[in-house]
Structures are given as structure tokens and as C-alpha cells.
Design a protein around this motif. Structure first.
Motif, PDB file in Angstrom:
ATOM      1  N   ARG A 325      35.971  44.003  40.824  1.00  0.00           N
ATOM      2  CA  ARG A 325      35.693  42.553  40.928  1.00  0.00           C
ATOM      3  C   ARG A 325      34.494  42.331  41.611  1.00  0.00           C
ATOM      4  O   ARG A 325      33.623  41.308  41.088  1.00  0.00           O
ATOM      5  CB  ARG A 325      37.097  41.936  41.527  1.00  0.00           C
ATOM      6  CG  ARG A 325      36.919  40.338  41.505  1.00  0.00           C
ATOM      7  CD  ARG A 325      38.182  39.864  42.159  1.00  0.00           C
ATOM      8  NE  ARG A 325      38.404  38.428  42.083  1.00  0.00           N
ATOM      9  CZ  ARG A 325      37.752  37.714  43.108  1.00  0.00           C
ATOM     10  NH1 ARG A 325      37.145  38.107  44.035  1.00  0.00           N
ATOM     11  NH2 ARG A 325      37.759  36.268  42.942  1.00  0.00           N
ATOM     12  N   GLU A 360      33.987  33.562  37.784  1.00  0.00           N
ATOM     13  CA  GLU A 360      34.993  33.749  38.542  1.00  0.00           C
ATOM     14  C   GLU A 360      36.371  33.884  37.930  1.00  0.00           C
ATOM     15  O   GLU A 360      37.365  34.542  37.969  1.00  0.00           O
ATOM     16  CB  GLU A 360      35.257  32.986  39.952  1.00  0.00           C
ATOM     17  CG  GLU A 360      36.241  33.815  41.043  1.00  0.00           C
ATOM     18  CD  GLU A 360      35.895  32.933  42.230  1.00  0.00           C
ATOM     19  OE1 GLU A 360      36.417  33.719  43.291  1.00  0.00           O
ATOM     20  OE2 GLU A 360      35.632  31.824  42.345  1.00  0.00           O
ATOM     21  N   ASP A 361      36.522  32.769  37.133  1.00  0.00           N
ATOM     22  CA  ASP A 361      37.798  32.420  36.513  1.00  0.00           C
ATOM     23  C   ASP A 361      37.826  33.419  35.200  1.00  0.00           C
ATOM     24  O   ASP A 361      38.836  34.012  34.876  1.00  0.00           O
ATOM     25  CB  ASP A 361      37.928  30.835  35.896  1.00  0.00           C
ATOM     26  CG  ASP A 361      39.054  30.861  34.985  1.00  0.00           C
ATOM     27  OD1 ASP A 361      40.220  30.774  35.476  1.00  0.00           O
ATOM     28  OD2 ASP A 361      38.623  30.324  33.962  1.00  0.00           O
ATOM     29  N   ASP A 364      38.829  36.670  36.520  1.00  0.00           N
ATOM     30  CA  ASP A 364      40.076  36.836  36.888  1.00  0.00           C
ATOM     31  C   ASP A 364      41.186  36.848  35.953  1.00  0.00           C
ATOM     32  O   ASP A 364      42.274  37.227  36.428  1.00  0.00           O
ATOM     33  CB  ASP A 364      40.236  35.947  38.508  1.00  0.00           C
ATOM     34  CG  ASP A 364      39.512  36.315  39.724  1.00  0.00           C
ATOM     35  OD1 ASP A 364      39.029  37.556  39.564  1.00  0.00           O
ATOM     36  OD2 ASP A 364      39.245  35.338  40.456  1.00  0.00           O
ATOM     37  N   ASN A 365      40.723  35.774  35.093  1.00  0.00           N
ATOM     38  CA  ASN A 365      41.954  35.227  34.279  1.00  0.00           C
ATOM     39  C   ASN A 365      41.818  35.544  32.734  1.00  0.00           C
ATOM     40  O   ASN A 365      42.622  35.334  31.972  1.00  0.00           O
ATOM     41  CB  ASN A 365      42.033  33.655  34.561  1.00  0.00           C
ATOM     42  CG  ASN A 365      42.312  33.626  35.825  1.00  0.00           C
ATOM     43  OD1 ASN A 365      43.427  34.219  36.631  1.00  0.00           O
ATOM     44  ND2 ASN A 365      41.687  32.461  36.476  1.00  0.00           N
ATOM     45  N   TYR A 369      41.131  43.693  30.674  1.00  0.00           N
ATOM     46  CA  TYR A 369      40.162  44.678  31.296  1.00  0.00           C
ATOM     47  C   TYR A 369      40.258  46.129  30.292  1.00  0.00           C
ATOM     48  O   TYR A 369      39.259  46.749  30.039  1.00  0.00           O
ATOM     49  CB  TYR A 369      40.424  44.969  32.744  1.00  0.00           C
ATOM     50  CG  TYR A 369      39.744  44.205  33.749  1.00  0.00           C
ATOM     51  CD1 TYR A 369      38.658  44.647  34.606  1.00  0.00           C
ATOM     52  CD2 TYR A 369      39.964  42.859  33.675  1.00  0.00           C
ATOM     53  CE1 TYR A 369      38.056  43.510  35.374  1.00  0.00           C
ATOM     54  CE2 TYR A 369      39.281  41.702  34.610  1.00  0.00           C
ATOM     55  CZ  TYR A 369      38.311  42.385  35.438  1.00  0.00           C
ATOM     56  OH  TYR A 369      37.640  41.350  36.315  1.00  0.00           O
TER      57      TYR A 369
END
Length: 440
Positions: A325, A360-361, A364-365, A369
Motif C-alpha cells: 500500500r 487512496e479509495d 483500499d477499496n 489485488y
């Protein structure tokens, strides 16, 4: 050289733009009423074509010779080494379809190799390796027809001998050669183009069909789900036996609809249909290849020149096991996230296109992956052109992407795209450009 030729071409427009505005409207009208679209997705273009020299075309041929030499080693290693196969992470059903392929014929039948090519320095980075489903040959053909009928082209052609790459008969020639090689010289007669037709580039299929028929072949377009297998041969719903299958259905779509194409799959497993291309092409098409090309297992089996080629020209790419990340958030503009197995720029996330909060969203969301690769972002080469827009010609700088068609290992032609943004795809205001080569 390409830049100076482009500047020469556009200077004709610069001197007196008025007659070219009228010509650009004709170009736009021609394209909108041509076969250069897929369903409701119409092609937009610029007034100036993309111009290459023969020397540059030869350079692109050399690039592909080196690349295909690397592909050959990777594909053969996939067949030979079970631990190497695991790096790809393919579904076992797909793996088995690949391993049944005839290893005598592992040259990728048809591909479009997309590169970010800097015409000033000859530096380049690879963007995508498109195998099955490689398209836009007809866009290039129609764009060329439209641009040739302009005063700017006529003026430029008075001083330079130009050629446009032929992308239909040349494919038929290579398909004939591959079929003859695989059958010991047997004559090819029945050819079928197949895909999931609800998402197919059906207008382009129609142009291929016309060319097949002009060459004397029995040819059909067939929904892949409708192919029927009797245990000995594959047939279309009209009863035509399939001798050669030009597969435009990408492997990812076939695997998603595996149970819907059982007749096709069984014919493939039994070796009773000859397909161009066969399933080994997925080794190259899947974007996980970018990470594998950088893998020590791959680099160790390549020559020093091939290793250097990868390090210079293949974007550094990471899998979910290698990325963090913090790496993604530390410099968003240096990353582009791509699905491992997709096409048409679907599902890509370029950091440069988002605010930090949006990025970032995404990190993360929004990203699965396991099914993505994480790749360094490369800013494309820029060149001036005139955008055709609402009856106007608007000059500005465009980012460029070069697609190189390779048929049976031979570089055959070029497809050019551009955009006002550094992300060159249909979702980011992409235009397609007619492409011409200035002959020696």
C-alpha cells in the motif's frame, strides 16, 4: 524524421486553414457513415495522419523479432516446467487447454503489440500485448480512405511517396500458410470467424468476411456458443464444416462462459478443429506476463541482449504478493493498475487521473489485488495535430500510442491512437489516426 514530416504535413493547414475545415467535415462524415465503428462506439480522428518512415517501420520489425524470440523461450518454458507454469496462476482447465497445443506451431498467429514509441529518440516502452481479439484493422483502412481524400494529403503526396499497410489479404495469406504447414499442404476451403457476438466488432468481421470470400473461400461469422460438434468435426448452424477457425473470442471470455461453449471446447480437446490462435496465446496476452518477464527465472534463460531489452522496454510490474500500500500511495502518478486478464482498457486505474483521496479509495477499496498487476506509469510521446471537433479544426498537442500488427511472426502494419490526456483509451477521449509510411 517523423516529427519533421508531421510538421511539414500540418504546415499546409497552418498556411490557410479554411479549405481544410470543409475537408475535415467530409472526413468526419465519411467515418461516421463507414464500417469503422463497433455497435454504438464510433471512431473519432484528427485531420493529420500518423506518418512513419520505412526506416522506422524496419525498426519496429526489429523490435518484434527480439520480442518474439523472448516469447518463444517463455512459451516453451511454460510447457517444460510445471513450477514455471505456476507463476502464471491459470485455471487448471485453461492450463490443460494450453498443454494440448501442438508444440511444433507455437508462433503467435496474430497480435497487436502496443508500444509508447518516442519518434525523436527511438526509445519505447511496451503497453500491451494483444493476441486473440486483436482488432482495429478496419479502422485503419477506413481512416486511410477518408484522409486520402483531403487537400492536405494531396499536397503532401506530391512530394512524398506514401503507402498504407494492408491488413486483410495479408492476414489471409498467413492463415493459408499456417494451415498448409499444419496439414502437409492440404487446401483450405471453409473458414469461420467466431466470437461472443454480443460484444464482437461485428462490422470489422464483415470486412474480413468479404475479403475471405473474394479469395474464393466459403466463410461465415458464427456465434461461438452456436458451434456444434458431432465427435468428428465442428459445424456452424448452417451445416458448414469448420476447417479453420479464426478465433476472435478472447480466452478470458471463453473461460468465463466455459459451460456455454462445450461443443467448441470438446472439438478443441479432441484435436478436431484448427484454430488460429490456439490457447497458448494466453501466455502472452495475460498481463501477468509483465511480472514474469522481470522474474529471475525468466531473465536467467535469456541472452544478455534479451535481458537488457526487457529492462529497458518492459515496464516494471508487480503482483499482489510484491506490491504494498505504501508503494502505491507514495507517488500515485507513477502507477497504473491493470486487470491481469482484460481488454479494451477496461478496469484500468491510472494514478495520474485521480486526486490523492480518490487514489487512496481505489487502492483500499476498488482493486481486487489478486486479479490485478501494478505497473510503473510511462508518459507517452507528444506530437501536434488538428482535432476534428464540431466542424472546427483545433490544433494542439496529443499523446501518441503505436500498435504494431504481427501476423505469424511478421510485422505487417501499424495502428495509431492519440489523446489529449496521457491515458490513451476510449474512456479518456481517444482518437484513432490514419497511418501512412513514407517510402524510401
Amino acid at each position: 524524421m517523423s516529427r519533421s514530416l508531421t510538421e511539414e504535413y500540418l504546415s499546409v493547414v497552418d498556411k490557410n486553414i479554411d479549405p481544410h475545415i470543409a475537408a475535415s467535415v467530409k472526413v468526419n462524415d465519411y467515418i461516421l457513415n463507414s464500417t469503422a465503428h463497433s455497435r454504438e462506439n464510433y471512431v473519432w480522428t484528427c485531420y493529420g495522419p500518423k506518418i512513419f518512415t520505412e526506416e522506422e517501420f524496419d525498426y519496429l520489425c526489429d523490435i518484434n523479432k527480439t520480442l518474439y524470440g523472448i516469447f518463444d523461450k517463455i512459451i516453451n518454458r511454460y510447457f517444460d516446467d510445471s513450477s514455471y507454469r505456476e507463476l502464471f496462476g491459470f485455471d487448471k482447465r485453461l492450463e490443460n487447454l494450453i498443454l494440448r497445443c501442438d508444440r511444433r506451431y507455437l508462433t503467435i498467429p496474430i497480435a497487436r503489440i502496443d508500444i509508447f514509441y518516442n519518434e525523436d529518440t527511438k526509445e519505447f516502452k511496451f503497453c500491451e500485448f494483444n493476441t486473440d481479439g486483436s482488432s482495429a484493422m478496419n479502422e485503419d483502412r477506413e481512416l486511410g480512405i477518408a484522409i486520402k481524400d483531403t487537400p492536405a494529403y494531396a499536397s503532401f503526396a506530391e512530394k512524398h511517396k506514401l503507402r498504407q499497410c494492408e491488413l486483410f489479404y495479408s492476414w489471409i495469406d498467413e492463415l493459408e500458410a499456417m494451415y498448409a504447414e499444419r496439414t502437409g499442404g492440404e487446401k483450405l476451403d471453409n473458414i469461420v470467424i467466431t466470437d461472443f457476438l454480443e460484444r464482437a466488432y461485428i462490422e470489422e468481421f464483415g470486412v474480413f468476411l468479404e475479403h475471405f470470400k473474394e479469395k474464393g473461400y466459403n466463410a461465415e461469422i458464427c456465434e461461438i456458443r452456436n458451434l456444434k460438434y458431432d465427435g468428428k468435426a465442428l459445424y456452424t448452424p448452417t451445416g458448414m464444416k469448420v476447417n479453420a477457425l479464426y478465433r476472435r473470442a478472447v480466452t478470458g471470455d471463453i473461460m468465463k462462459h466455459y459451460d456455454e461453449v462445450k461443443d467448441f471446447i470438446e472439438a478443441v480437446k479432441d484435436g478436431n478443429v484448427m484454430i488460429f490462435g490456439d490457447f497458448f496465446t494466453q501466455i502472452v496476452h495475460n498481463k501477468v506476463l509483465y511480472t514474469i518477464m522481470w522474474n529471475d527465472e525468466t531473465l536467467s534463460m535469456l541472452s544478455d541482449a534479451e535481458q537488457d531489452f526487457i529492462k529497458k522496454h518492459v515496464p516494471r510490474t508487480y503482483t499482489e504478493r510484491e506490491i504494498t500500500r505504501d508503494m502505491l500511495l507514495s507517488d500515485k502518478d507513477s502507477w497504473i493498475l491493470k486487470p491481469k486478464d482484460s481488454y479494451g482498457s477496461r478496469g484500468i486505474f491510472p494514478g495520474i487521473s485521480y486526486s490523492y483521496e480518490e487514489w487512496e479509495d481505489i487502492v483500499d477499496n476498488q482493486v481486487d489485488y489478486e486479479n490485478y498487476v501494478f505497473q510503473e506509469f510511462f508518459t507517452p510521446y507528444r506530437l501536434d495535430n488538428y482535432r476534428i471537433l464540431n466542424g472546427e479544426l483545433i490544433k494542439g498537442e496529443f499523446y501518441n500510442l503505436t500498435g504494431v500488427y504481427v501476423y505469424n511472426g511478421k510485422t505487417q502494419g501499424i495502428y495509431s491512437r492519440a489523446a489529449k490526456d496521457p491515458i490513451i483509451s476510449t474512456q479518456y477521449n481517444e482518437v484513432a489516426l490514419a497511418t501512412f509510411i513514407v517510402e524510401k
